[in-house]
Design a protein around this motif. Structure first.
Motif, PDB file in Angstrom:
ATOM      1  N   UNK A   1       0.920  -1.502  -0.285  1.00 19.98           N
ATOM      2  CA  UNK A   1       0.168  -0.118   0.441  1.00 19.98           C
ATOM      3  C   UNK A   1       0.622   0.708  -0.210  1.00 19.98           C
ATOM      4  N   UNK A   2       2.248   0.981   0.184  1.00 17.42           N
ATOM      5  CA  UNK A   2       3.004   2.246   0.624  1.00 17.42           C
ATOM      6  C   UNK A   2       4.005   2.336  -0.502  1.00 17.42           C
ATOM      7  N   UNK A   3       4.569   0.701  -0.436  1.00 12.14           N
ATOM      8  CA  UNK A   3       5.769   0.445  -1.383  1.00 12.14           C
ATOM      9  C   UNK A   3       5.757   0.281  -2.907  1.00 12.14           C
ATOM     10  N   UNK A   4       6.757   1.046  -3.386  1.00 12.97           N
ATOM     11  CA  UNK A   4       6.831  -0.189  -4.597  1.00 12.97           C
ATOM     12  C   UNK A   4       8.112  -0.230  -4.635  1.00 12.97           C
ATOM     13  N   UNK A   5       8.620  -0.619  -6.489  1.00  7.83           N
ATOM     14  CA  UNK A   5      10.506  -1.353  -5.902  1.00  7.83           C
ATOM     15  C   UNK A   5      11.484   0.643  -6.284  1.00  7.83           C
ATOM     16  N   UNK A   6      12.719   0.105  -5.309  1.00  2.11           N
ATOM     17  CA  UNK A   6      13.243   0.886  -5.720  1.00  2.11           C
ATOM     18  C   UNK A   6      12.942   1.845  -4.122  1.00  2.11           C
ATOM     19  N   UNK A   7      12.027   1.136  -3.179  1.00  2.00           N
ATOM     20  CA  UNK A   7      11.791   1.267  -1.897  1.00  2.00           C
ATOM     21  C   UNK A   7      12.133   0.833  -0.375  1.00  2.00           C
ATOM     22  N   UNK A   8      12.671   1.632   0.354  1.00  2.00           N
ATOM     23  CA  UNK A   8      13.273   1.264   1.336  1.00  2.00           C
ATOM     24  C   UNK A   8      12.668   0.966   2.843  1.00  2.00           C
ATOM     25  N   UNK A   9      12.253   0.188   3.324  1.00  2.00           N
ATOM     26  CA  UNK A   9      11.315  -0.181   4.896  1.00  2.00           C
ATOM     27  C   UNK A   9      11.844  -0.355   5.626  1.00  2.00           C
TER      28      UNK A   9
ATOM     29  N   UNK B   1       9.081 -13.218   4.131  1.00  2.00           N
ATOM     30  CA  UNK B   1       8.563 -11.957   3.562  1.00  2.00           C
ATOM     31  C   UNK B   1       9.426 -10.915   2.575  1.00  2.00           C
ATOM     32  N   UNK B   2       9.881 -10.266   3.700  1.00  2.00           N
ATOM     33  CA  UNK B   2      10.931  -9.058   3.412  1.00  2.00           C
ATOM     34  C   UNK B   2      12.160  -9.687   2.761  1.00  2.00           C
TER      35      UNK B   2
ATOM     36  N   UNK C   1      12.749  -5.261  -5.746  1.00  2.00           N
ATOM     37  CA  UNK C   1      13.456  -4.101  -4.924  1.00  2.00           C
ATOM     38  C   UNK C   1      13.064  -3.242  -4.166  1.00  2.00           C
ATOM     39  N   UNK C   2      12.850  -3.810  -2.600  1.00  2.00           N
ATOM     40  CA  UNK C   2      12.770  -2.689  -1.898  1.00  2.00           C
ATOM     41  C   UNK C   2      13.417  -4.075  -0.765  1.00  2.00           C
ATOM     42  N   UNK C   3      13.523  -3.016  -0.176  1.00  2.00           N
ATOM     43  CA  UNK C   3      14.941  -3.315   0.763  1.00  2.00           C
ATOM     44  C   UNK C   3      14.509  -2.536   2.529  1.00  2.00           C
ATOM     45  N   UNK C   4      15.157  -3.485   3.066  1.00  2.00           N
ATOM     46  CA  UNK C   4      14.516  -3.448   4.427  1.00  2.00           C
ATOM     47  C   UNK C   4      15.776  -3.490   5.615  1.00  2.00           C
ATOM     48  N   UNK C   5      15.665  -2.846   6.470  1.00  2.00           N
ATOM     49  CA  UNK C   5      16.920  -2.469   7.709  1.00  2.00           C
ATOM     50  C   UNK C   5      16.329  -2.686   8.816  1.00  2.00           C
TER      51      UNK C   5
ATOM     52  N   UNK D   1       7.438 -11.128  13.839  1.00  2.00           N
ATOM     53  CA  UNK D   1       7.136 -12.414  13.335  1.00  2.00           C
ATOM     54  C   UNK D   1       8.132 -12.858  12.438  1.00  2.00           C
ATOM     55  N   UNK D   2       9.017 -14.428  12.079  1.00  2.00           N
ATOM     56  CA  UNK D   2       9.552 -14.269  11.775  1.00  2.00           C
ATOM     57  C   UNK D   2       9.289 -14.959  10.025  1.00  2.00           C
TER      58      UNK D   2
END
Length: 374
Positions: A77-85, A98-99, A107-111, A92-93
């Motif tokens: 709902x808030x992200x597209x390719x190139x975004x970071x979350x 999923x991330x 193309x969605x990265x996570x920290x 939850x594992x």
């Protein structure tokens, strides 16, 4: 003869009929006026979504085929390719899988943000960061997030706050009222409550986001089936009563476990010694839920012996049913974390998670007592 059922019937149909082109145009011209195809929506899934939306105080919601589908929809709902979350490290594992394994391919990265740093996100925010994903009560150590403070911190940085409210349920906490932008549930757990449904719900605080969620649900085919929706609505009707009993039983069990020599630690926000007890009491309106964890010796033989002796807590890797169960985070929900991540989160061999049901509490206490004696 007119029929006026008290309970919504199960609309077990994949399509709905039109009399003519005028009705077809009405469907497209007046969204929500009628149904066409169950993937786009059906009366039962809409009933469930609206019921949870009302409980959470949202602007709109969708019902999905699982809790994982709900997490997926909320992120998209808030992200597209190139975004970071950003994601709370205590999560939850399945959310981290999923991330890491799937959204990274898009193309969605996570920290991941340690619990102690959730209220100071500046060092983690990038120009492409869009949101923070967190849980009201963390899985499996039951840490409690201050959602109002978390929402303030996120919005200060222009981020959206997405809250997985599965462990708490809207009876205990309503994240949208505390500033969250989306709240979601694995309906499989407390909302349905009887271990016979797999489903999810995503609720948005904003009507435009709710419309985006409906689009995601339709295009990705996430919409929940009529039968599952009907069962979940039936379960939802007793949620308030069930959560009170879950909470009552869990508090009694947590206090009992604290006194047992074989138990090295108990993690339950209803205990006065829990680090976030005061916050949990305020944010949860005096209810603390039915989920807890406790720690035995870090010895697989000790854990196996306890599990084998339990009669009222079968080993079943899920939670929140009316019947009690136990789970093993290291081998199930958090199995695919690295050894370093497991160590950082204090998920060890001796950690056991209990989902406390609504059975007579004396029966549960007696069972745990005999299982711990060995």
């Amino acid at each position: 003869m007119e029929i006026h059922p008290k309970i919504t019937p199960i609309y077990q149909t994949s399509v709905f009929k039109f009399d003519d082109l005028n009705e077809l145009e009405q469907y497209f011209g007046e969204p929500g006026s009628r149904y066409m195809y169950s993937r786009n929506g059906n009366p039962n899934s809409d009933e469930l979504a609206e019921a949870v939306n009302k409980l959470e105080g949202g602007a709109g919601a969708i019902a999905t085929g699982s809790g994982m589908a709900a997490i997926f929809a909320a992120l998209l709902a808030f992200c597209q390719a190139g975004d970071h979350v950003l994601c709370a490290a205590d999560i939850y594992g399945g959310s981290s899988s999923l991330l890491n394994a799937e959204l990274s391919r898009m193309g969605i990265t996570v920290t991941y943000v340690p619990f102690e740093q959730l209220y100071d996100l500046g060092q983690y925010v990038q120009p492409t960061t869009r949101l923070l994903l967190a849980e009201t009560l963390s899985n499996p150590l039951l840490r409690v997030a201050d959602l109002r403070q978390l929402a303030t911190e996120c919005h200060k940085h222009g981020l959206k706050l997405v809250v997985d409210n599965t462990f708490a349920s809207p009876i205990i906490t309503k994240p949208l009222g505390l500033g969250a932008d989306i709240t979601l549930h694995s309906v499989t757990k407390y909302i349905s409550g009887h271990s016979d449904v797999t489903a999810g719900v995503v609720v948005a605080a904003d009507a435009e986001v709710a419309a985006r969620l409906k689009q995601i649900g339709m295009h990705y085919g996430l919409t929940l089936s009529p039968m599952e929706s009907w069962l979940a609505v039936r379960g939802l009707k007793t949620l308030r009563l069930r959560v009170r009993e879950h909470s009552h039983n869990a508090l009694a069990i947590a206090r009992f476990l604290q006194e047992q020599p074989a138990v090295r630690a108990v993690y339950y926000p209803g205990l006065e010694g829990h680090p976030q007890h005061a916050l949990a009491k305020e944010q949860g309106q005096g209810l603390f839920g039915g989920m807890m964890s406790f720690r035995l010796a870090d010895d697989a033989a000790v854990v196996n012996g306890f599990m084998q002796r339990c009669q009222r807590f079968p080993f079943a890797p899920s939670l929140a049913g009316v019947d009690s169960s136990l789970s093993y985070p290291l081998g199930t929900s958090h199995r695919y974390l690295t050894a370093e991540q497991q160590q950082d989160l204090d998920i060890t061999v001796g950690l056991i998670r209990l989902s406390v049901g609504i059975e007579p509490v004396e029966e549960l206490l007696n069972d745990l007592q005999q299982a711990l004696k060995g």
